[in-house]
Design a protein around this motif. Structure first.
Motif, mmCIF file in Angstrom:
data_model
loop_
_atom_site.group_PDB
_atom_site.id
_atom_site.type_symbol
_atom_site.label_atom_id
_atom_site.label_comp_id
_atom_site.label_asym_id
_atom_site.label_seq_id
_atom_site.Cartn_x
_atom_site.Cartn_y
_atom_site.Cartn_z
ATOM 1 N N ASN A 126 51.330 66.809 -25.525
ATOM 2 C CA ASN A 126 49.874 66.714 -25.511
ATOM 3 C C ASN A 126 49.473 65.251 -25.327
ATOM 4 O OD1 ASN A 126 47.233 67.541 -25.641
ATOM 5 N ND2 ASN A 126 47.381 68.459 -27.676
ATOM 6 N N SER A 127 48.229 65.004 -24.947
ATOM 7 C CA SER A 127 47.747 63.636 -24.749
ATOM 8 C C SER A 127 46.293 63.517 -25.178
ATOM 9 C CB SER A 127 47.861 63.230 -23.272
ATOM 10 O OG SER A 127 49.198 63.252 -22.826
ATOM 11 N N THR A 141 53.765 64.919 -18.393
ATOM 12 C CA THR A 141 52.999 64.168 -17.402
ATOM 13 C C THR A 141 53.739 62.965 -16.831
ATOM 14 O OG1 THR A 141 51.904 62.960 -19.206
ATOM 15 C CG2 THR A 141 50.765 64.884 -18.341
ATOM 16 N N ASP A 180 47.309 59.749 -17.101
ATOM 17 C CA ASP A 180 47.592 59.903 -18.525
ATOM 18 C C ASP A 180 48.194 58.611 -19.067
ATOM 19 O OD1 ASP A 180 48.269 60.697 -21.050
ATOM 20 O OD2 ASP A 180 49.687 62.253 -20.451
ATOM 21 N N VAL A 217 49.005 69.280 -22.434
ATOM 22 C CA VAL A 217 48.460 68.567 -21.277
ATOM 23 C C VAL A 217 49.570 68.487 -20.241
ATOM 24 C CG1 VAL A 217 47.684 66.331 -20.415
ATOM 25 C CG2 VAL A 217 46.728 67.237 -22.533
ATOM 26 N N ASN A 270 54.143 61.734 -23.376
ATOM 27 C CA ASN A 270 53.974 63.132 -22.970
ATOM 28 C C ASN A 270 54.979 63.456 -21.863
ATOM 29 O OD1 ASN A 270 53.175 65.653 -22.050
ATOM 30 N ND2 ASN A 270 50.994 65.187 -22.143
ATOM 31 N N THR A 302 39.770 70.790 -19.782
ATOM 32 C CA THR A 302 41.215 70.899 -20.006
ATOM 33 C C THR A 302 41.512 71.264 -21.448
ATOM 34 O OG1 THR A 302 41.803 69.335 -18.251
ATOM 35 C CG2 THR A 302 43.377 69.595 -20.050
ATOM 36 N N LYS A 303 40.865 70.589 -22.374
ATOM 37 C CA LYS A 303 41.103 70.853 -23.797
ATOM 38 C C LYS A 303 40.560 72.207 -24.230
ATOM 39 C CE LYS A 303 43.246 67.076 -24.971
ATOM 40 N NZ LYS A 303 44.628 67.086 -25.513
ATOM 41 N N TRP A 337 42.210 67.795 -14.712
ATOM 42 C CA TRP A 337 42.150 66.331 -14.755
ATOM 43 C C TRP A 337 43.167 65.680 -13.826
ATOM 44 C CZ3 TRP A 337 46.315 63.269 -15.859
ATOM 45 C CH2 TRP A 337 47.426 63.901 -16.430
ATOM 46 N N GLN A 379 46.663 70.828 -14.590
ATOM 47 C CA GLN A 379 45.317 70.996 -15.133
ATOM 48 C C GLN A 379 44.280 70.241 -14.286
ATOM 49 O OE1 GLN A 379 46.383 69.590 -19.051
ATOM 50 N NE2 GLN A 379 46.616 71.657 -19.860
ATOM 51 N N LEU A 390 38.231 66.502 -18.543
ATOM 52 C CA LEU A 390 39.066 66.402 -19.740
ATOM 53 C C LEU A 390 38.623 67.407 -20.799
ATOM 54 C CD1 LEU A 390 39.415 62.519 -20.053
ATOM 55 C CD2 LEU A 390 41.149 64.140 -19.266
#
Length: 330
Positions: free
Chosen positions: A287-288, A227, A99, A73, A224, A65-66, A79, A77, A62
């Motif tokens: 985003n998440s 996802t 997610d 997100v 999101n 990813t960020k 995650w 990616q 995570l």
């Protein structure tokens, strides 16, 4: 010493030897039980530590990813990789991250209603009703009463007051049961709590599971769109107040990296929606911050399962809740 005395002494000696042998066998058996119990406990503890190792790996995924892209997100990616099993010394580690903003956070029933809302209900109330309706169209839901009752009883269970909704249930309903209890009037901590709420029988909960989740202590209602899985098209349709077929088309045309911003999603969706989305829509995001890990580990003969809910903010991951054992929906 007479023969009679000699015979009696021999019998006593044999009895003592037999008793000592019996005690030795009993002590040996108990020692084996204790050794086996200790071995099992050690194996379980090691499997548990492997679960924490999976959690540490999830945190790093995570954070990476960020670091790569803090604004988006999506399902391409690190995650979001499919569950894989990795061999470790004496056992295995496997895990899957999902997610928690790609499902309906039922704690959003505690959110304040939109200022422009005529019915003074949280926005999720209407979305939940539409989701029930779409699931019922596919296969009739095993409802004890109406869909409105299911939504109202859930709202009554979560809200802060004791005012009963038209189709809802407050404390008088639960206090009259054979084993009485009070309404929570607080956030849900687990999906399993649904089973204590009027109308939520196991079959209903099972049908809802792919579309709902719990974010501990949060009434967040931001989905999101990058996802949401294709098999969750009913959820997107309920959110957009449209047909499932249209939701499926929108998801099928989504790029693998998702939408770059929410304006792009709204623009693409409005090309297919009869009722257009507003550009200032706050319900959808790209985003998440909230995620869930389900880790399964083994060591020797021991198996261990851990569910961890996490929040990532400013490249730091905090643990919101952990559950050991059982299934994710328990």
């Amino acid at each position: 010493m007479t023969k009679n005395n000699s015979g009696a002494a021999l019998i006593i000696v044999l009895f003592v030897v037999a008793l000592a042998a019996t005690l030795a066998v009993e002590m040996s058996s108990r020692m084996m039980v204790l050794v086996n119990k200790n071995s099992i406990l050690q194996e379980h503890q090691q499997a548990k530590w492997y679960g924490y190792a999976a959690e540490a790996l999830a945190k790093q995924a995570l954070i990476q990813t960020k670091k790569d892209d803090k604004e988006i997100v999506n399902l391409k990616q690190p995650w979001a990789q499919e569950e894989a099993t990795f061999p470790v010394e004496g056992g295995t580690i496997s895990g899957q991250i999902s997610d928690l903003q790609a499902c309906l956070n039922l704690n959003a029933f505690r959110a304040k209603p939109n200022a422009n809302s005529a019915d003074k209900l949280p926005e999720i109330h209407g979305v939940f009703l539409r989701l029930l309706d779409k699931l019922d169209e596919v296969e009739s839901l095993p409802l004890e009463n109406s869909q409105e009752e299911l939504a109202d009883t859930l709202l009554d269970w979560l809200d802060k007051d004791d005012n009963r909704r038209p189709e809802g249930a407050e404390e008088d309903e639960y206090l009259s049961r054979e084993i009485p209890y009070l309404t929570a009037n607080h956030f849900l901590a687990s999906i399993s709590e649904l089973r204590t709420i009027k109308g939520f029988n196991p079959l209903i909960v099972e049908r809802l599971l792919p579309y709902i989740c719990i974010i501990p202590g949060s009434d967040l209602f931001e989905i999101n769109v990058n996802t949401i899985l294709p098999e969750q098209a009913h959820l997107l349709a309920a959110l957009l107040a449209t047909d499932t077929e249209i939701a499926e088309q929108i998801l099928s045309e989504r790029e693998p990296e998702g939408w770059s911003d929410i304006d792009k999603f709204i623009s693409d969706a409005n090309e297919k929606l009869p009722k257009k989305l507003k550009k200032d829509n706050k319900q959808f995001v790209v985003n998440s911050e909230y995620f869930q890990l389900i880790a399964n580990t083994t060591f020797a003969e021991s198996r261990f399962r851990m569910t961890t809910m996490m929040k990532i903010k400013d490249n730091k991951v905090s643990i919101l809740a952990r559950k050991f054992g059982g299934d994710v929906d328990e």
